[in-house]
Design an enzyme around this catalytic site. Structure first.
Site, PDB file in Angstrom:
ATOM      1  N   ALA A  25       0.805  -1.224   0.000  1.00 12.21           N
ATOM      2  CA  ALA A  25       0.000   0.000   0.000  1.00 12.21           C
ATOM      3  C   ALA A  25       0.833   1.266   0.000  1.00 12.21           C
ATOM      4  O   ALA A  25       0.397   2.309  -0.508  1.00 12.21           O
ATOM      5  CB  ALA A  25      -0.931  -0.005   1.199  1.00 12.21           C
ATOM      6  N   GLN A 102       0.291  -6.408  -3.804  1.00 10.25           N
ATOM      7  CA  GLN A 102      -0.844  -6.640  -2.915  1.00 10.25           C
ATOM      8  C   GLN A 102      -1.962  -5.630  -3.188  1.00 10.25           C
ATOM      9  O   GLN A 102      -3.042  -5.736  -2.606  1.00 10.25           O
ATOM     10  CB  GLN A 102      -0.393  -6.496  -1.456  1.00 10.25           C
ATOM     11  CG  GLN A 102       0.717  -7.451  -1.055  1.00 10.25           C
ATOM     12  CD  GLN A 102       1.254  -7.139   0.329  1.00 10.25           C
ATOM     13  OE1 GLN A 102       0.583  -7.398   1.328  1.00 10.25           O
ATOM     14  NE2 GLN A 102       2.454  -6.583   0.397  1.00 10.25           N
ATOM     15  N   HIS A 120      -3.862 -10.271  -4.526  1.00  8.09           N
ATOM     16  CA  HIS A 120      -5.124 -10.089  -3.796  1.00  8.09           C
ATOM     17  C   HIS A 120      -6.292  -9.878  -4.750  1.00  8.09           C
ATOM     18  O   HIS A 120      -7.334  -9.346  -4.359  1.00  8.09           O
ATOM     19  CB  HIS A 120      -5.007  -8.920  -2.818  1.00  8.09           C
ATOM     20  CG  HIS A 120      -4.109  -9.218  -1.662  1.00  8.09           C
ATOM     21  ND1 HIS A 120      -3.592  -8.233  -0.845  1.00  8.09           N
ATOM     22  CD2 HIS A 120      -3.622 -10.385  -1.164  1.00  8.09           C
ATOM     23  CE1 HIS A 120      -2.819  -8.787   0.086  1.00  8.09           C
ATOM     24  NE2 HIS A 120      -2.824 -10.091  -0.089  1.00  8.09           N
ATOM     25  N   CYS A 128     -20.447 -12.735 -12.394  1.00 10.51           N
ATOM     26  CA  CYS A 128     -21.675 -13.197 -11.740  1.00 10.51           C
ATOM     27  C   CYS A 128     -21.407 -14.526 -11.048  1.00 10.51           C
ATOM     28  O   CYS A 128     -20.805 -15.432 -11.622  1.00 10.51           O
ATOM     29  CB  CYS A 128     -22.793 -13.370 -12.764  1.00 10.51           C
ATOM     30  SG  CYS A 128     -24.374 -13.911 -12.042  1.00 10.51           S
ATOM     31  N   THR A 194       5.626  -2.071   1.927  1.00  9.07           N
ATOM     32  CA  THR A 194       4.878  -3.089   2.659  1.00  9.07           C
ATOM     33  C   THR A 194       5.650  -3.481   3.908  1.00  9.07           C
ATOM     34  O   THR A 194       6.875  -3.608   3.866  1.00  9.07           O
ATOM     35  CB  THR A 194       4.602  -4.337   1.799  1.00  9.07           C
ATOM     36  OG1 THR A 194       4.024  -5.370   2.626  1.00  9.07           O
ATOM     37  CG2 THR A 194       5.875  -4.882   1.148  1.00  9.07           C
ATOM     38  N   SER A 195       4.933  -3.678   5.002  1.00  7.32           N
ATOM     39  CA  SER A 195       5.549  -4.106   6.256  1.00  7.32           C
ATOM     40  C   SER A 195       5.607  -5.614   6.389  1.00  7.32           C
ATOM     41  O   SER A 195       6.035  -6.136   7.420  1.00  7.32           O
ATOM     42  CB  SER A 195       4.789  -3.515   7.452  1.00  7.32           C
ATOM     43  OG  SER A 195       4.866  -2.104   7.442  1.00  7.32           O
ATOM     44  N   LEU A 236      10.159   5.974   0.438  1.00  8.42           N
ATOM     45  CA  LEU A 236       9.985   5.596  -0.961  1.00  8.42           C
ATOM     46  C   LEU A 236      10.121   6.767  -1.925  1.00  8.42           C
ATOM     47  O   LEU A 236      10.880   6.698  -2.902  1.00  8.42           O
ATOM     48  CB  LEU A 236       8.599   4.964  -1.150  1.00  8.42           C
ATOM     49  CG  LEU A 236       8.454   3.458  -1.020  1.00  8.42           C
ATOM     50  CD1 LEU A 236       6.975   3.102  -0.974  1.00  8.42           C
ATOM     51  CD2 LEU A 236       9.123   2.765  -2.187  1.00  8.42           C
TER      52      LEU A 236
END
Length: 252
Positions: A25, A102, A120, A128, A194-195, A236
């Site tokens: 994230a 992710q 993910h 549907c 990401t951790s 980052l």
């Protein structure tokens, strides 16, 4: 090695035989997309576990569509961050082989990456539960959601579900298999934003380490693999701004 010179990182990138990135994230928060578990994350103001619960979705899909509209279906208003664009450039120049992400925001594709493994799931397809073969694109579904509706099956009228992995669903098996293969093949994995707290994504770098590869971690929080990283950066954005300059200088 914490916060080494960005030029040292580029040398690693340049000399890697098979470079792979694993992203979380933190890559997309630079594009203005809030994460779920951070200090100002969506978990603090939304019942995300209910929004993304498959049993609840089957009972009442309106909760997902009314809540997710603000951070999934307005993604066309978001632009790739410097991390997305540099990763796209690294692929274009032949350095980067794949991105394992992710994230469910499609910004890696928008930033120029063509081999993106979405572990993910992804909202790029809506389907549907009942009628085989019914598919709706993200663009069509997003237009309906932004207009206040929910995408529906043209055959049975059931509300369509995005191919995002909800709580209670298995992660996409093919994406997981491909991620493990990429992790085993890489000699250098960039772990970005990401951790490494959510499984099975958190275990993917282990395949690289077991295969003799190196990992570089760029994250503003600690991870369980920090001591095994050959390099570790905290921020980052500034790092990738510098990498962008170095890449341009290298290729002019």
């Amino acid at each position: 090695m914490i916060n080494p010179n960005p030029a040292e990182l580029f040398n690693l990138i340049k000399n890697a035989k098979y470079l792979v990135a694993l992203t979380g994230a933190g890559v997309s928060t630079l594009s203005g997309i809030r994460d779920f578990r951070g200090k100002n994350g969506l978990y603090n103001e939304m019942d995300a576990e209910k929004i993304f619960d498959i049993e609840y979705f089957e009972k009442d899909p309106s909760l997902y569509y009314s809540s997710a509209g603000s951070f999934i279906y307005n993604i066309n208003e978001k632009e790739p961050s410097i991390v997305h664009t540099v990763l796209g450039d690294l692929e274009k120049r032949g350095y980067l082989k794949s991105v394992i992400t992710q994230n469910i925001d499609l910004l890696h594709q928008k930033g120029g990456n063509t081999k993106v493994i979405e572990i993910h799931g992804s909202p790029k397809v809506h389907y549907c539960f009942r009628c085989a073969g019914i598919r709706m694109s993200f663009e069509e579904a997003a237009a309906i959601v932004r207009a206040g509706g929910m995408p529906q099956c043209p055959n049975c009228g059931r509300v369509l579900k995005p191919a995002i992995t909800f709580f209670g669903e298995n992660l996409p098996a093919e994406a997981l298999r491909e991620s493990v293969t990429e992790a085993q093949n890489t000699d250098l994995m960039l772990i970005l934003g990401t951790s490494l707290t959510v499984n099975p994504a958190a275990t993917i770098p282990n395949y690289t380490l077991r295969s003799g590869g190196q990992i570089v971690i760029v994250n503003n929080m600690s991870t369980h693999l920090d001591r095994q990283a050959v390099m570790h950066f905290d921020e980052l954005g500034p790092l990738f701004e510098e990498l962008h300059k170095i890449i341009l200088e290298e290729h002019t």
